[in-house]
Design a protein around this motif. Structure first.
Motif, short mmCIF file in Angstrom:
data_model
loop_
_atom_site.label_atom_id
_atom_site.label_comp_id
_atom_site.label_asym_id
_atom_site.label_seq_id
_atom_site.Cartn_x
_atom_site.Cartn_y
_atom_site.Cartn_z
N GLN A 81 0.80 -1.22 0.00
CA GLN A 81 0.00 0.00 0.00
C GLN A 81 0.83 1.28 0.00
N GLY A 82 2.07 1.19 0.50
CA GLY A 82 2.92 2.36 0.53
C GLY A 82 3.30 2.77 1.94
N SER A 83 4.29 3.62 2.03
CA SER A 83 4.87 3.97 3.32
C SER A 83 3.90 4.67 4.27
#
Length: 416
Positions: free
Chosen positions: A130-132
């Motif tokens: 999903q991302g940082s």
């Protein structure tokens, strides 16, 4: 540890979170009866992995034992440790500010083998999927092997000496020794022990590199040390926490002395060098006996490391013969962990809890799933054995080469 001029270290509280029971009483009942709870691994994501059998803690609801604000910051291994610490503190009737006690008089010491694998896996999956921005802020601390020490001290308000021991599986015993040394140097009490949670998919994959892991899929045959059918060990989650105090301080506040931490020694012989571990373990046993001022024939029961690898089992049997002489073939030997699995650093602390309870009840618990012993050892199998127990020897070895031995005495014993 037992010099008349030194502060004597005693165990006044125990808390257990194990595959066979949550609480010391539940753990002891199952251990005394020789109940085996080894079963097929049921954790989500582990279905296709070659490890098929383990000791899972299934009757554990962290929300009933730990506040939400701590739960969201911590991994399952710290949930176990915090719950066990609370049980141990309740058993010892010890709080951070009891009476005139300063919070600086109580410290925390744990051992850990791997830290928070389940928490780390979840956050890494969020990172890559999903991302940082979807990675929680507690990823930086929850996986850390020292997290349990920090959270127990924060939650309890304990501001005394705190630390974590990273010395392989034997670190469970080394943490107890370090806690005892800290008490002898002036700290009133230490909350000490270890708990592990190595059954998340990521954690299991990391363990697949251990050549001593058992891949047998039949629970009753997967972990059978000291037998012709020995084929390695099965892992487990859980562990135990103890309260270790200076004896006079404990007695002054009316605490029950459950056992005396009498002696300890540790050595190192290298990763999976089981032949060499004979000499290393024997030296650790001799050192612990010397530290406790204990003659070999005074040992009434041995809680064995019991790895389940033929070369390692033979080395342990020979080490006992080297250190205890002819007494090694007569003293009762037990390995209750064959019914719950090896919880890495938590395993020897669970053995220590079982040893304290065995001393209290005058009973040697059996070694589940073991019947055909092929070494010159009096391994207790089948059912518990009543015995006059005053002194116990607990042994532990790690896969990376650490060896440790701990001598415990009955709570009413005084140093000779």
């Amino acid at each position: 540890m037992s010099s008349g001029q030194e502060r004597r270290c005693v165990i006044t509280g125990m808390g257990v979170v194990a595959p066979n029971g949550v609480s010391a009483d539940a753990f002891w009942k199952a251990t005394r009866e020789g109940v085996s709870v080894l079963e097929r691994v049921t954790r989500e994501g582990c279905e296709q992995l070659p490890l098929k059998v383990a000791g899972e803690v299934r009757d554990f609801d962290p929300t009933a034992l730990i506040e939400e604000r701590f739960l969201v910051q911590t991994d399952r291994f710290t949930h176990f440790a915090m719950a066990a610490a609370n049980l141990a503190l309740d058993d010892a009737r010890l709080g951070a500010t009891d009476g005139d006690r300063s919070p600086f008089a109580v410290g925390v010491m744990t051992a850990a083998g791997s830290g928070g694998g389940e928490f780390g896996q979840r956050e890494l999956q969020r990172l890559w999927g999903q991302g940082s921005r979807y990675v929680g802020p507690y990823q930086s601390i929850a996986w850390f092997y020292a997290a349990s020490t920090g959270q127990i001290s924060i939650r309890g308000g304990f501001k005394g000496p705190c630390g974590v021991v990273a010395s392989d599986e034997a670190g469970g015993l080394d943490a107890l020794a370090q806690a005892a040394r800290t008490v002898r140097r002036g700290t009133d009490a230490m909350v000490v022990g270890a708990a592990e949670a190595p059954l998340a998919p990521y954690s299991i994959v990391c363990q697949l590199g251990y050549e001593d892991l058992s891949y047998v899929d039949e629970p009753t045959r997967a972990y059978r040390p000291f037998t012709q059918g020995a084929c390695g060990f099965v892992p487990a989650e859980g562990g135990a926490m103890l309260v270790v105090e200076e004896e006079q301080t404990a007695l002054a506040r009316g605490a029950q002395v459950r056992a005396v931490v009498a002696g300890h020694a540790a050595t190192f012989t290298g990763p999976s060098r089981w032949v060499e571990s004979r000499a290393g373990l024997a030296r650790a046993i001799r050192g612990a006996l010397e530290d406790a001022r204990c003659a070999p024939e005074e040992i009434d029961v041995v809680f064995a490391d019991a790895l389940g690898v033929p070369a390692a089992d033979r080395a342990e049997a020979l080490a006992l013969a080297d250190a205890l002489g002819g007494h090694a073939s007569r003293v009762p030997v037990t390995a209750p962990k064959t019914g719950i699995g090896r919880a890495y650093c938590g395993a020897p602390v669970l053995d220590t809890a079982a040893a304290v309870l065995a001393l209290e009840h005058g009973v040697v618990p059996p070694t589940p799933n073991v019947v055909d012993v092929c070494h010159d050892l009096d391994v207790v199998t089948g059912r518990a054995r009543p015995a006059a127990l005053r002194t116990a020897l607990v042994l532990s070895r790690g896969l990376m080469g650490s060896n440790a031995a701990l001598v415990l005495r009955q709570g009413d014993q005084t140093p000779s």
